[in-house]
Design an enzyme around this catalytic site. Structure first.
Site, short mmCIF file in Angstrom:
data_model
loop_
_atom_site.label_atom_id
_atom_site.label_comp_id
_atom_site.label_asym_id
_atom_site.label_seq_id
_atom_site.Cartn_x
_atom_site.Cartn_y
_atom_site.Cartn_z
N HIS A 242 0.81 -1.22 0.00
CA HIS A 242 0.00 0.00 0.00
C HIS A 242 0.84 1.27 0.00
O HIS A 242 0.30 2.36 0.19
CB HIS A 242 -0.96 0.06 1.21
CG HIS A 242 -2.04 -0.95 1.21
ND1 HIS A 242 -3.26 -0.74 1.78
CD2 HIS A 242 -2.09 -2.21 0.71
CE1 HIS A 242 -4.01 -1.82 1.65
NE2 HIS A 242 -3.31 -2.73 0.99
N ASP A 308 -11.02 -2.54 -4.97
CA ASP A 308 -10.36 -3.49 -4.09
C ASP A 308 -11.00 -3.35 -2.72
O ASP A 308 -11.63 -2.33 -2.40
CB ASP A 308 -8.85 -3.23 -4.04
CG ASP A 308 -8.07 -4.49 -3.69
OD1 ASP A 308 -8.68 -5.45 -3.15
OD2 ASP A 308 -6.86 -4.53 -3.95
#
Length: 813
Positions: A242, A308
């Protein structure tokens, strides 16, 4: 007639959206006109009934075993019951089979129950799309665990990958599943990233070809393929999951986006999932340039973009570009995300409030609902004869780990294993070599088949939350397989150490076993997990490229015993093996080869299986400095002596050895001058010069000698797998359209420039004996989505003709 009565009486007219005789677009528009604003918004949401974390109950002080980012946080936030979530309709049902260990019959019953709830609770009775993960096969209890995607890439075999995807799709479709969240098309940019195992390597063309093949297999089986993660996720700073992406738009367009574009154009993918990352400060989930301008306006994509998991609320909680989930939902919808997964948080009733307040155009709601409803019509969910029961009618007959599946998993595993160096020890049997009588088998991967499986394989993904259930499938370890492979040998096993940690208490037993053996097989590498629970996988990023734990120390001490040590690395990423290679008697790389990995590895070690895998990533020499991928401009190489750090890998991209030898030569170019809108043919002869049948992967690379921006010194442009008997030859021809030389110029438009292009052909990025030049003539030409994306290859046998070495013909070599 209630919503549950799907088939109307014979004398009753069908509602327009139920009529299969009408065009899909007409049916969708008729339904859109009928839906209220709240009902249209309902189609944009989802519900993950299995996300209640009841099974987790970690030990005191331990972290919950999440299977998605911050799953425990969102579970604790109190998501609404399915009955409430479906009050205005529902877009998706999340992971009915992939959240807990259920049999096909149990899962099918749950699909029926949930679909009935969705149909009954909503006014028009529109069923939901059921989606599941399928990164190493159907992520369900007892389903075949195929090799991880990085192993598919090692096969360099799109046809084989397509067959695997078709088998996965058939199993999913039989159990009422409509959409699969795969393939991952992220191009590797840093080997430390935990999700390298889920990728198909570091080259955009290889990823594109294999990714498009996977998509074709899944789509042809009736499953919507979902491309992920769009885009830039794999290039995060320091390879942190991330993490922010410091990448210019040119690099994004040339290195990251082409596999997605190809999988849409050539694979027919019908869904795309956004990346969690931000690129140059703009989160993908709120980027209209990426999700609308590029994806839809330039590429013509007409499927759905799904978020997502929790990427929509992450705009508020993680990226902090939105004040709250409601604002995050408005941003994501405007950017182009159509469906929020896995639960509805940003796409809830507040969207309707914003529309009525004039803060959000209803046209954006309609745009997303239209795309989602189109897929429901295409999947037959609105046909009058569709029922939840009919969608799982084949469930009782499904064998999720059938003999056919296992045979396919074995084929993939065998073709993916890479012989880096046969050294003095391999093969263990045959080739005039007497099989060893005493074999020591050591290492943390030697007797643990979980090391063969990726982080999205059900045994590693879900079963850690359910101790005591085993793997749910049969998966012989390397130890088991070697005992079957070498029945006459006396085999002693010692673990030596764990994959992680610094416990050396098992070293002495392992060293004793090695000293008493004729040969030692040491199996080291990774154990996949999630969010720090493993050494590879989502959220399991590496500080550097050392083998995890004390495994490298164990190998060093084993080598010091004087017994030949065959090192088998079973991993999800490439590790730096310079010191290991220096002392190993042989070296083998297996990238998470799945449930049949043990037999495949044993077959390669014994010599029964001819190694055929090729590296989709480089093997670094040293663990420091984090070597980059092979796709480097001149200043990224070691050719100038400008740094004391040498990025040259231990083994290059595309490399793989075998128990025979090959020779590539006699390069011929159909033309040496070609217009910038033309085409030329590159051909070479490949010959098996050894004593065994085998396969070679002939690889074509191009190098733009002079360009307006820096270009890689070489880049894969085509490949062909060639199978040859000893002494036999084949002519391999590549048809190269000049579109294949296009790149993103200074003005951010893709251009084919006049000038010299170097053509290089060989068997890896570092072994390219055949070189020549083609001059592109005429004007620079800008190209778009309609450009040629593929370099077709043709292989023709040439009998016993010997391919000439490069240099035989002036101007051709």
């Amino acid at each position: 007639m209630t919503a549950l009565d799907r088939t109307p009486p014979a004398d009753s007219a069908l509602r327009p959206w139920q009529d299969p005789g009408r065009p899909v677009a007409d049916r969708v528009e008729a339904l859109l006109r009928e839906l209220t604003l709240e009902e249209k918004i309902g189609q944009l949401g989802s519900r993950w009934v299995g996300n209640d974390m009841k099974e987790t109950e970690p030990e005191p002080g331990a972290e919950p075993l999440n299977v998605a980012p911050m799953q425990d946080v969102f579970a604790a936030s109190g998501t609404v019951p399915l009955e409430e979530a479906a009050r205005h309709g529902l877009g998706h049902l999340t992971r009915v089979y992939g959240s807990a260990p259920v049999t096909p019959a149990e899962g099918a019953a749950e699909v029926v129950r949930m679909q009935r709830t969705v149909i009954e609770r909503s006014r028009l009775g529109i069923p939901a799309i059921v989606h599941e993960e399928c990164l190493t096969g159907f992520t369900a209890y007892g389903a075949t665990v195929y090799p991880a995607a990085i192993a598919w890439a090692a096969t360099f075999d799109p046809g084989l990958v397509e067959r695997m995807a078709a088998a996965i799709g058939r199993d999913m479709r039989a159990l009422g599943v409509h959409q699969g969240l795969s393939p991952v098309l992220d191009v590797v940019r840093d080997y430390r990233w935990g999700r390298v195992e889920e990728t198909m390597g570091e080259d955009p063309y290889l990823v594109a070809m294999l990714g498009a093949a996977y998509v074709r297999g899944l789509e042809n089986a009736g499953i919507i393929a979902t491309l992920k993660h769009f885009a830039g996720y794999s290039a995060s700073r320091a390879a942190r999951n991330h993490g922010p992406v410091a990448m210019g738009r040119r690099e994004l367009m040339d290195m990251i986006l082409p596999p997605f574009e190809t999988a849409i154009a050539l694979g027919g993918a019908r869904s795309v999932m956004n990346s969690y990352s931000d690129v140059d400060g703009v989160p993908a989930a709120s980027d209209p340039w990426l999700l609308t301008e590029v994806l839809r306006e330039q590429w013509g994509f007409d499927g759905t973009v799904v978020s997502d998991y929790w990427a929509v609320p992450f705009l508020a909680t993680m990226h902090r570009v939105a004040a709250d989930p409601a604002e995050a939902g408005a941003q994501a919808l405007a950017a182009g995300i159509d469906v929020e997964l896995p639960d509805t948080l940003g796409y809830g009733p507040h969207l309707a409030e914003r529309v009525r307040a004039g803060e959000l155009p209803e046209a954006l709601i309609d745009r997303a609902a239209r795309r989602l409803l189109t897929q429901k019509v295409q999947m037959g969910l609105l046909d009058p004869d569709w029922t939840p029961e009919s969608s799982v009618a084949e469930a009782d007959a499904v064998d999720l780990d059938s003999p056919g599946n296992r045979a396919l998993a074995r084929e993939l595993a065998e073709r993916s294993i890479i012989l880096l160096d046969a050294g003095t020890a391999l093969p263990l049997a045959g080739e005039g070599r007497e099989a060893p009588r005493r074999v020591a088998v050591v290492g943390p991967g030697a007797h643990d088949p979980r090391t063969f499986m990726g982080c999205y394989a059900f045994p590693n993904h879900v079963l850690p939350r359910h101790p005591g259930l085993g793997l749910g499938i049969e998966a012989p370890s390397v130890l088991d397989a070697l005992r079957a492979e070498l029945p006459e040998a006396e085999i002693r096993y010692e673990k030596g150490c764990e994959v992680r940690g610094d416990d050396r208490s098992g070293f002495q037993d392992a060293l004793a076993a090695a000293r008493d053996a004729d040969v030692c097989v040491a199996v080291v590498g990774d154990l996949a997990g999630l969010f720090g629970q493993g050494t590879s996988g989502e959220g399991c990023d590496a500080e550097d490229l050392r083998l995890p734990g004390v495994q490298a120390d164990l190998l060093a001490e084993l080598a010091a015993t004087g017994t030949p040590v065959v090192v088998v690395v079973v991993s999800g990423r490439p590790y730096a093996l310079g010191e290991v290679h220096a002392s190993a008697a042989a070296l083998v790389q297996a990238f998470m080869p799945g449930e049949e990995g043990g037999a495949a590895i044993a077959g390669v070690l014994s010599g029964r299986v001819q190694p055929a895998g090729r590296l989709p990533v480089q093997i670094p020499r040293s663990h420091g400095g984090q070597p980059g991928t092979y796709l480097q401009p001149p200043l990224g190489t070691d050719s100038h002596g400008i740094s004391n750090l040498d990025p040259t890998p231990l083994f290059p991209f595309g490399y793989g050895s075998s128990y025979t030898t090959f020779e590539v030569g006699d390069l011929r170019l159909s033309d040496t001058k070609v217009p910038t809108d033309g085409e030329f043919t590159v051909s070479v002869t490949v010959r098996n010069t050894g004593g065994r049948a085998g396969e070679e992967v002939v690889q074509l690379y191009l190098h733009d000698v002079l360009a307006q921006v820096t270009r890689p010194v070489k880049q894969l442009a085509g490949f062909a797998r060639v199978s040859l008997e000893p002494g036999r030859s084949a002519r391999v021809s590549f048809s190269v359209h000049t579109d294949r030389t296009a790149f993103t110029g200074r003005d951010l438009r893709r251009v084919v420039e006049p000038g010299d292009v170097e053509v290089l052909v060989g068997t890896s990025a570092a072994d390219l004996p055949c070189t020549g030049f083609v001059r592109l003539t005429g004007q620079a030409r800008h190209v778009g989505h309609d450009r040629r994306l593929v370099t077709p290859a043709d292989v023709q046998p040439v009998g016993d003709a010997v391919g000439r070495r490069g240099g035989d013909d002036a101007g051709h070599s």
